[in-house]
Every structure is written in C-alpha cells, then in structure tokens.
Design a protein around this motif. Sequence first.
Motif, mmCIF file in Angstrom:
data_model
loop_
_atom_site.group_PDB
_atom_site.id
_atom_site.type_symbol
_atom_site.label_atom_id
_atom_site.label_comp_id
_atom_site.label_asym_id
_atom_site.label_seq_id
_atom_site.Cartn_x
_atom_site.Cartn_y
_atom_site.Cartn_z
ATOM 1 N N ASN A 1 -15.234 -19.639 55.694
ATOM 2 C CA ASN A 1 -15.349 -18.600 56.722
ATOM 3 C C ASN A 1 -16.484 -17.632 56.406
ATOM 4 O O ASN A 1 -17.183 -17.160 57.313
ATOM 5 C CB ASN A 1 -14.033 -17.838 56.856
ATOM 6 C CG ASN A 1 -12.945 -18.653 57.519
ATOM 7 O OD1 ASN A 1 -13.223 -19.483 58.382
ATOM 8 N ND2 ASN A 1 -11.706 -18.448 57.112
ATOM 9 N N PHE A 2 -16.668 -17.335 55.121
ATOM 10 C CA PHE A 2 -17.746 -16.429 54.718
ATOM 11 C C PHE A 2 -19.101 -17.047 55.048
ATOM 12 O O PHE A 2 -19.983 -16.387 55.608
ATOM 13 C CB PHE A 2 -17.641 -16.124 53.227
ATOM 14 C CG PHE A 2 -18.762 -15.263 52.705
ATOM 15 C CD1 PHE A 2 -18.714 -13.891 52.847
ATOM 16 C CD2 PHE A 2 -19.870 -15.835 52.086
ATOM 17 C CE1 PHE A 2 -19.747 -13.085 52.373
ATOM 18 C CE2 PHE A 2 -20.898 -15.046 51.611
ATOM 19 C CZ PHE A 2 -20.837 -13.676 51.750
ATOM 20 N N ASP B 1 -16.432 -17.807 76.261
ATOM 21 C CA ASP B 1 -17.038 -18.993 75.670
ATOM 22 C C ASP B 1 -17.833 -18.583 74.423
ATOM 23 O O ASP B 1 -18.621 -17.631 74.467
ATOM 24 C CB ASP B 1 -17.955 -19.661 76.689
ATOM 25 C CG ASP B 1 -18.615 -20.916 76.160
ATOM 26 O OD1 ASP B 1 -19.686 -20.799 75.528
ATOM 27 O OD2 ASP B 1 -18.046 -22.009 76.336
ATOM 28 N N GLY B 2 -17.652 -19.311 73.322
ATOM 29 C CA GLY B 2 -18.272 -18.931 72.057
ATOM 30 C C GLY B 2 -19.785 -18.878 72.118
ATOM 31 O O GLY B 2 -20.408 -17.902 71.663
ATOM 32 N N ASN B 3 -20.420 -19.899 72.688
ATOM 33 C CA ASN B 3 -21.882 -19.939 72.760
ATOM 34 C C ASN B 3 -22.434 -18.849 73.674
ATOM 35 O O ASN B 3 -23.427 -18.188 73.360
ATOM 36 C CB ASN B 3 -22.350 -21.320 73.234
ATOM 37 C CG ASN B 3 -22.010 -22.412 72.244
ATOM 38 O OD1 ASN B 3 -22.034 -22.194 71.031
ATOM 39 N ND2 ASN B 3 -21.685 -23.596 72.743
ATOM 40 N N GLY C 1 -14.504 -12.671 68.335
ATOM 41 C CA GLY C 1 -13.964 -13.829 69.043
ATOM 42 C C GLY C 1 -14.974 -14.447 69.980
ATOM 43 O O GLY C 1 -16.135 -14.006 70.033
ATOM 44 N N PRO C 2 -14.593 -15.473 70.726
ATOM 45 C CA PRO C 2 -13.257 -16.101 70.685
ATOM 46 C C PRO C 2 -13.119 -17.040 69.484
ATOM 47 O O PRO C 2 -14.058 -17.752 69.139
ATOM 48 C CB PRO C 2 -13.237 -16.907 71.998
ATOM 49 C CG PRO C 2 -14.685 -17.233 72.242
ATOM 50 C CD PRO C 2 -15.481 -16.065 71.729
ATOM 51 N N ALA C 3 -11.942 -17.004 68.871
ATOM 52 C CA ALA C 3 -11.622 -17.866 67.723
ATOM 53 C C ALA C 3 -12.682 -17.744 66.636
ATOM 54 O O ALA C 3 -13.103 -18.730 66.050
ATOM 55 C CB ALA C 3 -11.474 -19.319 68.163
ATOM 56 N N ARG C 4 -13.150 -16.499 66.394
ATOM 57 C CA ARG C 4 -14.122 -16.199 65.341
ATOM 58 C C ARG C 4 -15.477 -16.848 65.573
ATOM 59 O O ARG C 4 -16.269 -16.982 64.646
ATOM 60 C CB ARG C 4 -13.591 -16.611 63.963
ATOM 61 C CG ARG C 4 -12.355 -15.843 63.513
ATOM 62 C CD ARG C 4 -12.058 -16.105 62.056
ATOM 63 N NE ARG C 4 -11.002 -15.227 61.569
ATOM 64 C CZ ARG C 4 -10.638 -15.150 60.290
ATOM 65 N NH1 ARG C 4 -11.227 -15.901 59.383
ATOM 66 N NH2 ARG C 4 -9.691 -14.324 59.922
ATOM 67 N N ARG C 5 -15.769 -17.243 66.806
ATOM 68 C CA ARG C 5 -17.032 -17.925 67.089
ATOM 69 C C ARG C 5 -18.220 -16.965 67.037
ATOM 70 O O ARG C 5 -19.366 -17.420 66.960
ATOM 71 C CB ARG C 5 -16.950 -18.594 68.467
ATOM 72 C CG ARG C 5 -15.935 -19.717 68.558
ATOM 73 C CD ARG C 5 -16.434 -20.983 67.912
ATOM 74 N NE ARG C 5 -17.617 -21.505 68.572
ATOM 75 C CZ ARG C 5 -17.574 -22.246 69.677
ATOM 76 N NH1 ARG C 5 -16.405 -22.546 70.233
ATOM 77 N NH2 ARG C 5 -18.694 -22.692 70.223
#
Length: 288
Positions: free
Chosen positions: A54-55, A143-145, A230-234
């Motif tokens: 994650n880092f 959306d992550g991107n 977010g979303p989902a740490r993206r």
Amino acid sequence: MLLLPAVIIILAVVAIPLVLSLYSSFTPYHLTRPDTLWKWTGSFNYIKAATDPNFWKAFGRTVLLLTIALNAEMLLGLGLALMVSKVTHGQRALRTAMMFPMMFSPILVGFQFKFIFNDNVGLVNNALQSLGLTDVAIPWLVDGNLAMFAIIFAEVWTSTSVFAILILAGLFALPQDPLEAAKVDGCTPWQSFRFVTLPFLMPFIYIAMAIRSLDVARAYDIVQVMTNGGPARRTELLWTLIGRTGYVDARMGYANAMGYIAILLSIGFTVYFFLKLQTARRELGMGD
C-alpha cells in the motif's frame, strides 16, 4: 539574550516535535495506548513500510501526480508567460490576475473542484450534457482513473501561475543581444526560441520545478477534500495514507516512519532538480 525568545519558539514548534516524531517512529506508538510510546522496536516500522504494498502504491500515485502535474504546469506556465510578455497595455493587471489561483487555500480549491466535478450538479457534467457531448452523468470522483484526473486538474489550475510568474521573470531578464544576433543570422522565431530563449529560461523552470515538487510530494488537502483517497484507495497518495494511518488507524509510530521515508524521497526529487538547475546555469556560463 535577545535571540532567546525566538530560539525557544523554534525549539517548541519545530525541533521538539521533530525529535519526538523521529523517536516515535522507532516505537509501536498507538494513540489510544500512550504507554506504547516507551516501547522500543528499532527499525521494525521502517522495514514494515518498505515492504508494505500500500505504501509503494501510494508512492507510485504520488510520482504519477508529480510527473503529470509538473509537466502540464510547466508547459501551460511557459505558454502563459510568453503570451503575457507580448502584451503592451495592461500587463501589470494580467500579472496580478495570474496570481489569483495561488491565493486560494488548498482546502477551498478542493471543495471548489469537488463541486465542479460532482456527478449530479457539477459544472463539468452540466456543460457536457448541455453541449450534447454525453447523455449520462460522468462519475468523475467515483471512477478511480477519472478521480485522479480531477485531482491533477485541480493541482494544475492552482499552481500553473507559479511557473508562469517565474518564467515571466526569466523573460524580463533575458538579454536582447543574443535574440538580435539570431535574427540577423536568419533564425526563424522557433529557432530563436529553441536555441536562445529556452536555454536561458531553463534555470527559472528548474527553480519552479524544485518548489512545486515539494508541494506535490506532500499533497494532502486537495486529495483529502475531493476524494478522501477513494474510491477504494485508487487516489490515495503518500500523505493521505500517512494521515489515515496516524489519525484514523491511530498507528502514529508507523505513520511517522512512513513520513520520514516520504521526506527522504521528497529530498531526492529536490536534489535532482537542483542538480539540473546547476547544469543549466553552467551551460549558460553562470557558474554554480
């Protein structure tokens, strides 16, 4: 004795917190368990951070943001500075207007662009739908991107003026003799810019890049407000991950260890740009 008050203040707000945070990075300090501050674990937190996927994912996103934002800001700032330098009337007002984005707090910028990119009432979606370019609302911050694009857009908007102001200062300091000699030799405007103007501007560009690399490397406010990682740490960057680890998960010792690793990485970027600055100065015969 006259300097003593200033020394005390610096010790209280800078030196002591730095020493305490460095010490706690070698402990399993947990905010809900104060007694863990006195348990020494050595380099365990640093090893854990160095092997934490994650880092490194957050580090990769930070490098991505830094690379795209710096290059976009440099190109836009260069174009803006060149256009303003050609203005003969009202240039002072234009220079003042260029600095407006820098005056806004990053938190305010985050809220502003969170509204602009909102799915339902955002300015971007309303404009796209009004122009008939899309029939559905685009989930910019879901959306992550697209969320990363929105963050980069906000960073570029708020800091392009840093490059523009510094490059404009370089244009004002540019000697006219080399440009006149290039014109006499038959150089086209593009050749004059490429081989005379741009090399002279490179030291100013690298100064701006060194300043902005520190800002982007510790980006927190805009990301926290717009997406909260977010979303989902993206869209989670280094300092949003560190803030989440320290204040949400309460693992302050581990967060401080990640913070010091992030500081070392930021210093690496700064050293790189200063080396490039020295090279550009030597090429112009300015010395070190």
